[in-house]
Design a protein around this motif. Structure first.
Motif, PDB file in Angstrom:
ATOM      1  N   LEU A   1       0.816  -1.209   0.000  1.00  0.00           N
ATOM      2  CA  LEU A   1       0.000   0.000   0.000  1.00  0.00           C
ATOM      3  C   LEU A   1       0.852   1.263   0.000  1.00  0.00           C
ATOM      4  O   LEU A   1       0.435   2.299  -0.499  1.00  0.00           O
ATOM      5  CB  LEU A   1      -0.924   0.007   1.228  1.00  0.00           C
ATOM      6  CG  LEU A   1      -2.030  -1.036   1.216  1.00  0.00           C
ATOM      7  CD1 LEU A   1      -2.761  -1.054   2.550  1.00  0.00           C
ATOM      8  CD2 LEU A   1      -3.009  -0.786   0.078  1.00  0.00           C
TER       9      LEU A   1
ATOM     10  N   GLU B   1      -2.089   3.505  -1.271  1.00  0.00           N
ATOM     11  CA  GLU B   1      -3.027   3.751  -0.173  1.00  0.00           C
ATOM     12  C   GLU B   1      -3.594   5.172  -0.221  1.00  0.00           C
ATOM     13  O   GLU B   1      -4.798   5.381  -0.073  1.00  0.00           O
ATOM     14  CB  GLU B   1      -2.333   3.509   1.168  1.00  0.00           C
ATOM     15  CG  GLU B   1      -3.275   3.574   2.345  1.00  0.00           C
ATOM     16  CD  GLU B   1      -2.636   3.017   3.615  1.00  0.00           C
ATOM     17  OE1 GLU B   1      -3.386   2.432   4.411  1.00  0.00           O
ATOM     18  OE2 GLU B   1      -1.417   3.166   3.804  1.00  0.00           O
TER      19      GLU B   1
ATOM     20  N   ASP C   1     -11.446   1.281  -1.191  1.00  0.00           N
ATOM     21  CA  ASP C   1     -10.843   0.518  -0.092  1.00  0.00           C
ATOM     22  C   ASP C   1      -9.457   0.055  -0.534  1.00  0.00           C
ATOM     23  O   ASP C   1      -9.343  -0.782  -1.433  1.00  0.00           O
ATOM     24  CB  ASP C   1     -11.728  -0.685   0.244  1.00  0.00           C
ATOM     25  CG  ASP C   1     -11.150  -1.533   1.369  1.00  0.00           C
ATOM     26  OD1 ASP C   1      -9.946  -1.395   1.685  1.00  0.00           O
ATOM     27  OD2 ASP C   1     -11.891  -2.351   1.921  1.00  0.00           O
TER      28      ASP C   1
ATOM     29  N   HIS D   1      -7.264  -1.909   0.698  1.00  0.00           N
ATOM     30  CA  HIS D   1      -6.982  -3.344   0.836  1.00  0.00           C
ATOM     31  C   HIS D   1      -7.675  -4.158  -0.248  1.00  0.00           C
ATOM     32  O   HIS D   1      -7.133  -5.162  -0.730  1.00  0.00           O
ATOM     33  CB  HIS D   1      -7.370  -3.831   2.235  1.00  0.00           C
ATOM     34  CG  HIS D   1      -6.535  -3.184   3.302  1.00  0.00           C
ATOM     35  ND1 HIS D   1      -5.259  -3.609   3.608  1.00  0.00           N
ATOM     36  CD2 HIS D   1      -6.772  -2.112   4.097  1.00  0.00           C
ATOM     37  CE1 HIS D   1      -4.755  -2.833   4.557  1.00  0.00           C
ATOM     38  NE2 HIS D   1      -5.654  -1.919   4.872  1.00  0.00           N
TER      39      HIS D   1
ATOM     40  N   LYS E   1      -5.766  -6.335  -3.122  1.00  0.00           N
ATOM     41  CA  LYS E   1      -6.156  -7.721  -3.391  1.00  0.00           C
ATOM     42  C   LYS E   1      -6.366  -7.935  -4.892  1.00  0.00           C
ATOM     43  O   LYS E   1      -5.903  -8.924  -5.464  1.00  0.00           O
ATOM     44  CB  LYS E   1      -7.435  -8.038  -2.614  1.00  0.00           C
ATOM     45  CG  LYS E   1      -7.902  -9.463  -2.715  1.00  0.00           C
ATOM     46  CD  LYS E   1      -9.052  -9.712  -1.728  1.00  0.00           C
ATOM     47  CE  LYS E   1      -9.608 -11.104  -1.838  1.00  0.00           C
ATOM     48  NZ  LYS E   1     -10.464 -11.268  -3.033  1.00  0.00           N
TER      49      LYS E   1
END
Length: 69
Positions: free
Chosen positions: A7, A40, A49, A51, A55
């Motif tokens: 991130l 991030e 988001d 995360h 992913k």
């Protein structure tokens, strides 16, 4: 996870290291130049988001390398 990026890595680093993530970034509307800002930061600025985006990037990279980890 096999990538050494996370991130805190910049969008530019992601694209240079893993060109196959460009499609994911484009589909999310993430500007790939974005002056070296971290994944991030860019995600949070866009209301994504981080995360979840991370992913998705990992999934594309794994598909591309054909590794199941």
């Amino acid at each position: 996870m096999m990538t050494n990026l996370g991130l805190e890595s910049s969008i530019v680093e992601w694209v240079i290291e893993y060109p196959e993530v460009q499609g994911v970034l484009e589909s999310l509307g993430i500007d790939q130049s974005c002056q070296g800002k971290s994944l991030e930061y860019v995600c949070s600025q866009m209301g994504l988001d981080p995360h979840l985006v991370l992913k998705q990037l990992h999934e594309v990279i794994e598909e591309d390398t054909g590794l199941d980890e």
